[in-house]
Design an enzyme around this catalytic site. Structure first.
Site, PDB file in Angstrom:
ATOM      1  N   GLU A 188       0.835  -1.210   0.000  1.00 53.15           N
ATOM      2  CA  GLU A 188       0.000   0.000   0.000  1.00 53.15           C
ATOM      3  C   GLU A 188       0.865   1.254   0.000  1.00 53.15           C
ATOM      4  O   GLU A 188       0.897   2.037   0.963  1.00 53.15           O
ATOM      5  CB  GLU A 188      -0.965  -0.023   1.184  1.00 53.15           C
ATOM      6  N   GLU A 383      -5.392  -8.082  -1.194  1.00 53.37           N
ATOM      7  CA  GLU A 383      -6.074  -8.096   0.108  1.00 53.37           C
ATOM      8  C   GLU A 383      -7.561  -7.852  -0.102  1.00 53.37           C
ATOM      9  O   GLU A 383      -7.952  -6.963  -0.853  1.00 53.37           O
ATOM     10  CB  GLU A 383      -5.523  -7.032   1.061  1.00 53.37           C
TER      11      GLU A 383
END
Length: 482
Positions: A188, A383
């Site tokens: 991320e 995810e």
């Protein structure tokens, strides 16, 4: 409904800081996340991904107050990895996305030689996966920068950190090239603009003005962009059979209504919080809209003469992203709801988890189509999952029908995206096993198909128990029926 892609990769994802424990074992040093104490939440749907200021971190080193630091203990994967990987295999997983702790390989960040005990641990983990015929995707940095780099170099604001990271990456390639199928330099990467502590190892409390803070966040992000590009360049030389990707926290938003001012607000929001990050790593250049934003906000990025060329020549092979929820956007802000990294507008058509994350399976299909249309690069969902408060019942299991529904509905939308023509090749749920929450530090926020017997203060046996979703996923992997 039958899932139509036979060679699709199905599995789960974890992060070293949330599972390993053994924070002071075999030469490992402290990371930033292991210095965040547990604080019970008063309102689960109204919390931010925030750490503390530097003074609290310095107290955490010696911990004279006896506070609880959950990520120092994780779920004891360091001791129980064989048991856990055996459960992953039993569930039917054929890919495992894991991270390697930088602080376990180079405890001081600038050590002359890597820590052999750390290397041996990951060799054992990777060998276990190989023996179980589970492909591996490795994240090199999952928010857990060694604190020594924060203290000595100032985290990612210092370009010296690029060199330290490249040395770390070269060690991983040299040691594990034949055991890893996919590499992600950063988890991320857009966290840099949301939390400079977590994303960059730079304390927010040091900034005097918003402009100073914003300039630092984009400078640190630029350094990470360059580091990622250099890692890809090196990786292609040392591990030519591997694939190299990015990982972005994908925050899909909709205009609250068809008012054009809200439409343009959503467009510019998507550009700054989403497309910018993909554009740099997948297209290799800073987009014009972000240059306008930098000019209007007086944000100056210091670049070296070769930076533009480095980015252009070393784009990713594939795009991976996290997807948990969606939100709405409007000029006149209405009711807010929590989400991954940021708060967003509430959508009246969606339900939400106990933490306020809005559940939107169709949004995943929209996201996959948007990314494919924009970049034409293979996609991987790194995810996706739901955190829930859970306890074991009398049969030592959890009847988590809500998780089965959540996963099933998202799987159906992946199937629809494939029918749309999207090249998406894999999915790793967050997570196959209960872990310490990244944002809230809770064990009680449970994502896994496998229950881990710890509470928020790590009272309990740590033993593993299969939830109903474990059996459901196992059956899905055998029959591919949705």
């Amino acid at each position: 409904m039958k899932f139509i892609k036979d060679d699709f990769l199905w599995g789960g994802a974890t992060a070293a800081s949330q599972i390993e424990g053994a924070y002071n074992i075999d030469g490992k040093s402290l990371t930033l996340l292991e210095m965040k104490e547990f604080k019970p939440l008063k309102d689960r749907a109204n919390n931010h991904f925030k750490i503390t200021d530097k003074s609290d971190f310095l107290k955490a080193i010696e911990n004279k107050e006896g506070l609880h630091y959950p990520k120092r203990f994780g779920i004891d994967f360091y001791s129980r990895y064989k048991e856990d990987i055996a459960l992953f295999k039993e569930a039917g997983m054929n890919v495992y996305r894991m991270s390697i702790a930088w602080a376990r390989i180079y405890p001081n960040g600038d050590d002359q030689k890597p820590n052999e005990k750390g290397l041996n641990f990951y060799k054992n983990v990777l060998n276990e996966c190989k023996e179980k015929n589970i492909k591996v995707m490795v994240t090199m940095s999952h928010f857990d920068i060694p604190y020594s780099i924060v203290e000595k170099y100032g985290g990612w604001l210092n370009r010296k950190t690029i060199d330290l990271f490249l040395k770390y990456a070269e060690t991983l390639f040299t040691e594990f090239c034949d055991m890893v199928d996919y590499w992600l330099p950063f988890n991320e990467i857009n966290m840099a603009t949301w939390s400079t502590e977590t994303g960059l190892g730079v304390f927010e409390s040091t900034f005097k003005t918003k402009n100073e803070r914003d300039s630092a966040s984009y400078q640190g992000l630029h350094n990470q962009f360059i580091a990622q590009a250099k890692v890809i360049e090196l990786g292609k030389k040392l591990c030519p059979s591997a694939k190299f990707g990015c990982m972005v926290a994908n925050i899909t938003t909709y205009s609250l209504n068809c008012n054009p001012i809200n439409e343009i607000e959503n467009l510019t929001r998507q550009q700054k919080t989403r497309w910018f990050f993909y554009d740099v790593v997948a297209r290799g250049k800073y987009p014009t809209y972000i240059k306008r934003y930098f000019e209007e906000e007086n944000i100056n990025i210091q670049m070296e003469k070769d930076d533009v060329e480095i980015l252009e020549k070393n784009v990713v092979d594939f795009i991976s992203f996290s997807y948990y929820m969606s939100a709405t956007v409007a000029v006149e802000e209405g009711e807010k709801t929590a989400g991954n990294l940021i708060f967003g507008g509430k959508n009246p058509y969606l339900k939400a988890s106990e933490w306020g994350w809005q559940i939107d399976p169709i949004g995943l299909r929209i996201t996959l189509n948007e990314l494919w249309d924009r970049y034409q690069k293979p996609l991987f969902i790194a995810e996706n999952g739901i955190g829930v408060l859970e306890t074991l019942n009398d049969q030592n299991t959890v009847e988590d029908n809500y998780r089965i529904e959540y996963l099933s509905e998202h799987f159906k939308q992946i199937n629809e995206a494939i029918k749309d023509g999207v090249d998406v090749f894999g999915y790793t749920m967050w997570t196959p096993i209960d872990v310490v929450s990244a944002s809230t530090n809770e064990m009680s926020k449970r994502y896994g198909m496998i229950f881990v017997d710890y509470d928020d203060y790590h009272n309990g046996t740590g033993n593993r128990f299969k939830k109903k979703s474990f059996d459901w996923f196992q059956n899905f992997m055998k029959n591919k029926e949705l």
